[in-house]
Design an enzyme around this catalytic site. Structure first.
Site, PDB file in Angstrom:
ATOM      1  N   GLU A   1       0.824  -1.204   0.000  1.00 35.78           N
ATOM      2  CA  GLU A   1       0.000   0.000   0.000  1.00 35.78           C
ATOM      3  C   GLU A   1       0.853   1.247   0.000  1.00 35.78           C
ATOM      4  O   GLU A   1       2.063   1.194   0.192  1.00 35.78           O
ATOM      5  CB  GLU A   1      -0.892   0.014   1.239  1.00 35.78           C
ATOM      6  CG  GLU A   1      -0.106   0.100   2.547  1.00 35.78           C
ATOM      7  CD  GLU A   1      -0.977  -0.015   3.782  1.00 35.78           C
ATOM      8  OE1 GLU A   1      -1.961  -0.770   3.766  1.00 35.78           O
ATOM      9  OE2 GLU A   1      -0.651   0.658   4.771  1.00 35.78           O
TER      10      GLU A   1
ATOM     11  N   HIS B   1       5.435   7.367   8.283  1.00 31.63           N
ATOM     12  CA  HIS B   1       5.476   6.698   9.570  1.00 31.63           C
ATOM     13  C   HIS B   1       6.817   6.033   9.788  1.00 31.63           C
ATOM     14  O   HIS B   1       7.612   5.889   8.860  1.00 31.63           O
ATOM     15  CB  HIS B   1       4.309   5.707   9.765  1.00 31.63           C
ATOM     16  CG  HIS B   1       4.181   4.644   8.733  1.00 31.63           C
ATOM     17  ND1 HIS B   1       4.553   3.346   8.945  1.00 31.63           N
ATOM     18  CD2 HIS B   1       3.685   4.684   7.485  1.00 31.63           C
ATOM     19  CE1 HIS B   1       4.292   2.626   7.878  1.00 31.63           C
ATOM     20  NE2 HIS B   1       3.765   3.419   6.963  1.00 31.63           N
TER      21      HIS B   1
ATOM     22  N   CYS C   1       4.791   0.378  15.021  1.00 33.86           N
ATOM     23  CA  CYS C   1       4.553   1.426  14.022  1.00 33.86           C
ATOM     24  C   CYS C   1       4.076   2.686  14.737  1.00 33.86           C
ATOM     25  O   CYS C   1       3.125   2.633  15.516  1.00 33.86           O
ATOM     26  CB  CYS C   1       3.499   0.944  13.025  1.00 33.86           C
ATOM     27  SG  CYS C   1       3.013   2.183  11.832  1.00 33.86           S
TER      28      CYS C   1
ATOM     29  N   HIS D   1       4.762   0.363   0.191  1.00 34.50           N
ATOM     30  CA  HIS D   1       5.508  -0.431   1.167  1.00 34.50           C
ATOM     31  C   HIS D   1       4.743  -1.685   1.584  1.00 34.50           C
ATOM     32  O   HIS D   1       3.515  -1.740   1.495  1.00 34.50           O
ATOM     33  CB  HIS D   1       5.859   0.411   2.392  1.00 34.50           C
ATOM     34  CG  HIS D   1       4.671   0.990   3.084  1.00 34.50           C
ATOM     35  ND1 HIS D   1       4.012   2.105   2.595  1.00 34.50           N
ATOM     36  CD2 HIS D   1       4.004   0.626   4.201  1.00 34.50           C
ATOM     37  CE1 HIS D   1       3.004   2.396   3.406  1.00 34.50           C
ATOM     38  NE2 HIS D   1       2.969   1.499   4.384  1.00 34.50           N
TER      39      HIS D   1
ATOM     40  N   HIS E   1       0.211   5.691   1.169  1.00 30.58           N
ATOM     41  CA  HIS E   1      -0.663   6.716   1.741  1.00 30.58           C
ATOM     42  C   HIS E   1       0.145   7.997   1.898  1.00 30.58           C
ATOM     43  O   HIS E   1       1.379   7.968   1.845  1.00 30.58           O
ATOM     44  CB  HIS E   1      -1.266   6.264   3.071  1.00 30.58           C
ATOM     45  CG  HIS E   1      -0.317   5.498   3.940  1.00 30.58           C
ATOM     46  ND1 HIS E   1       0.789   6.077   4.526  1.00 30.58           N
ATOM     47  CD2 HIS E   1      -0.301   4.205   4.297  1.00 30.58           C
ATOM     48  CE1 HIS E   1       1.437   5.166   5.228  1.00 30.58           C
ATOM     49  NE2 HIS E   1       0.810   4.011   5.092  1.00 30.58           N
TER      50      HIS E   1
END
Length: 134
Positions: free
Chosen positions: A58, A64, A112, A98, A60
């Site tokens: 995915e 992070h 995370c 990733h 976004h």
């Protein structure tokens, strides 16, 4: 609660939840939210990937940081794969495709740290294109 006790990479006070709502995009991953408070700007989550499992591929808009807490695994950032192990950190920049995988015989656990308010991920096919909803 300010302290979350860890016992053998388990957090007895924390509910284990489903990793994602999209079946078929991931295999053998559990999720625990270790810290989420409306007063903070971030969440801290623990994911465990069982042997042979993987997270969704995915991307976004939000960035992070991932800290490998347990075991060994692989991370895909764009088209590059890297081996990672306990103690390693991975910075995932915004809009970077990733995925985390566990090719080892032992559990692979990652922490995370992510923005509390964030955009939804775009699920990708193996080539990095958005998955069709069919």
């Amino acid at each position: 609660m300010a302290v979350q006790r860890c016992e053998e990479f388990s957090y007895p006070q924390v509910e284990v939840t489903t990793y994602k709502d999209e079946p078929g995009t991931w295999v053998a991953v559990t999720r625990r939210v270790l810290a989420q408070d409306s007063a903070t700007k971030f969440e801290t989550r623990y994911f465990e990937v069982a042997p042979g499992g993987y997270t969704s591929f995915e991307k976004h808009g939000h960035e992070h940081v991932v800290v490998v807490l347990r075991g060994m695994g692989r991370v895909r950032l764009g088209d590059e794969w890297s081996d990672v192990q306990a103690g390693d950190t991975v910075h995932v920049s915004g809009n970077t495709p990733h995925q985390f995988t566990n090719p080892s015989p032992e559990p692979f656990g990652i922490v995370c740290i992510v923005d509390r308010e964030r955009d939804r991920p775009v699920l990708l096919d193996t080539e990095g294109n958005p998955r069709s909803s069919d």
